[in-house]
Design a protein around this motif. Structure first.
Motif, PDB file in Angstrom:
ATOM      1  N   PHE A  94       0.902  -1.180   0.114  1.00 23.36           N
ATOM      2  CA  PHE A  94       0.006  -0.013   0.019  1.00 23.36           C
ATOM      3  C   PHE A  94       0.851   1.190  -0.062  1.00 23.36           C
ATOM      4  O   PHE A  94       2.100   1.291   0.115  1.00 23.36           O
ATOM      5  N   SER A  95       0.239   2.239  -0.269  1.00 24.58           N
ATOM      6  CA  SER A  95       0.903   3.473  -0.449  1.00 24.58           C
ATOM      7  C   SER A  95       0.081   4.797  -0.071  1.00 24.58           C
ATOM      8  O   SER A  95      -1.386   4.609  -0.299  1.00 24.58           O
ATOM      9  N   ARG A  96       0.558   5.974   0.312  1.00 21.22           N
ATOM     10  CA  ARG A  96      -0.226   6.768   0.889  1.00 21.22           C
ATOM     11  C   ARG A  96      -0.866   7.711  -0.596  1.00 21.22           C
ATOM     12  O   ARG A  96      -1.489   8.686  -0.452  1.00 21.22           O
ATOM     13  N   TYR A  97      -0.255   7.258  -1.614  1.00 17.61           N
ATOM     14  CA  TYR A  97      -0.599   8.033  -2.936  1.00 17.61           C
ATOM     15  C   TYR A  97      -1.321   7.066  -3.786  1.00 17.61           C
ATOM     16  O   TYR A  97      -0.919   5.927  -3.985  1.00 17.61           O
ATOM     17  N   ASP A 145       3.981  17.661  -0.163  1.00 16.91           N
ATOM     18  CA  ASP A 145       4.647  16.415   0.866  1.00 16.91           C
ATOM     19  C   ASP A 145       6.123  17.001   0.906  1.00 16.91           C
ATOM     20  O   ASP A 145       6.969  16.734   0.150  1.00 16.91           O
ATOM     21  N   PRO A 146       6.545  16.681   2.396  1.00 18.16           N
ATOM     22  CA  PRO A 146       8.150  16.919   2.313  1.00 18.16           C
ATOM     23  C   PRO A 146       9.133  15.829   1.636  1.00 18.16           C
ATOM     24  O   PRO A 146      10.060  16.127   1.458  1.00 18.16           O
ATOM     25  N   ALA A 147       8.388  14.707   1.612  1.00 21.14           N
ATOM     26  CA  ALA A 147       9.139  13.820   0.835  1.00 21.14           C
ATOM     27  C   ALA A 147       9.464  14.004  -0.687  1.00 21.14           C
ATOM     28  O   ALA A 147      10.379  13.481  -1.086  1.00 21.14           O
ATOM     29  N   ALA A 148       8.614  15.003  -1.163  1.00 27.18           N
ATOM     30  CA  ALA A 148       8.875  15.344  -2.633  1.00 27.18           C
ATOM     31  C   ALA A 148      10.126  15.961  -2.709  1.00 27.18           C
ATOM     32  O   ALA A 148      10.584  16.037  -4.094  1.00 27.18           O
ATOM     33  N   SER A 149      10.666  16.526  -1.816  1.00 29.63           N
ATOM     34  CA  SER A 149      11.933  17.439  -1.951  1.00 29.63           C
ATOM     35  C   SER A 149      13.158  16.519  -2.280  1.00 29.63           C
ATOM     36  O   SER A 149      14.303  16.823  -2.628  1.00 29.63           O
ATOM     37  N   GLY A 150      12.876  15.269  -1.795  1.00 31.44           N
ATOM     38  CA  GLY A 150      14.098  14.282  -1.708  1.00 31.44           C
ATOM     39  C   GLY A 150      14.900  14.572  -0.374  1.00 31.44           C
ATOM     40  O   GLY A 150      16.034  13.772  -0.160  1.00 31.44           O
TER      41      GLY A 150
END
Length: 122
Positions: free
Chosen positions: A36-39, A78-83
């Motif tokens: 599963f994923s949050r997206y 989302d903060p994760a998109a920045s890498g």
């Protein structure tokens, strides 16, 4: 005959599949393993970010399959998109594999013990 449900989270499909085999040997009524994923969306066909069209920043940085502009904007925030965020596909815990099981009440505690010994989170 009473039934109990188990939801357990694992870091890898192999861990969850091993537990699924053990639960099936105990005669679990139903067992499934899913990622599963949050997206939303499944899969992503990467393309050249310079020459090709990109649906969202998160399509590149998080391998998210974005299907519309609004979802792209939301996931790019989302903060994760920045890498710069650590946590992998499953988030900070990395537990993105879900084992779902339905067992008879008589083996419920034994099944939970099998899950916990394999490193699953319930």
């Amino acid at each position: 005959m009473s039934e109990k449900n188990i939801l357990a989270y694992f870091k890898s499909p192999e861990e969850a599949e091993g537990v699924a085999r053990k639960l099936n040997a105990l005669r679990a009524l139903e067992v499934s393993v899913d990622r599963f994923s949050r997206y939303a969306g499944e899969g992503y066909d990467p393309m050249n970010p310079v020459a090709g069209k990109i649906s969202s920043l998160s399509a590149i940085t998080q391998d998210a399959a974005i299907t519309n502009t609004s979802a792209g904007i939301l996931t790019a925030a989302d903060p994760a998109a920045s890498g710069m965020s650590h946590g992998g596909q499953g988030g900070p815990t990395g537990h993105d594999i879900l084992l779902t099981a339905v067992v008879d009440e008589s083996i419920h505690h034994q099944a939970l013990r099998i899950v916990e010994e394999a490193g699953g989170l319930t």
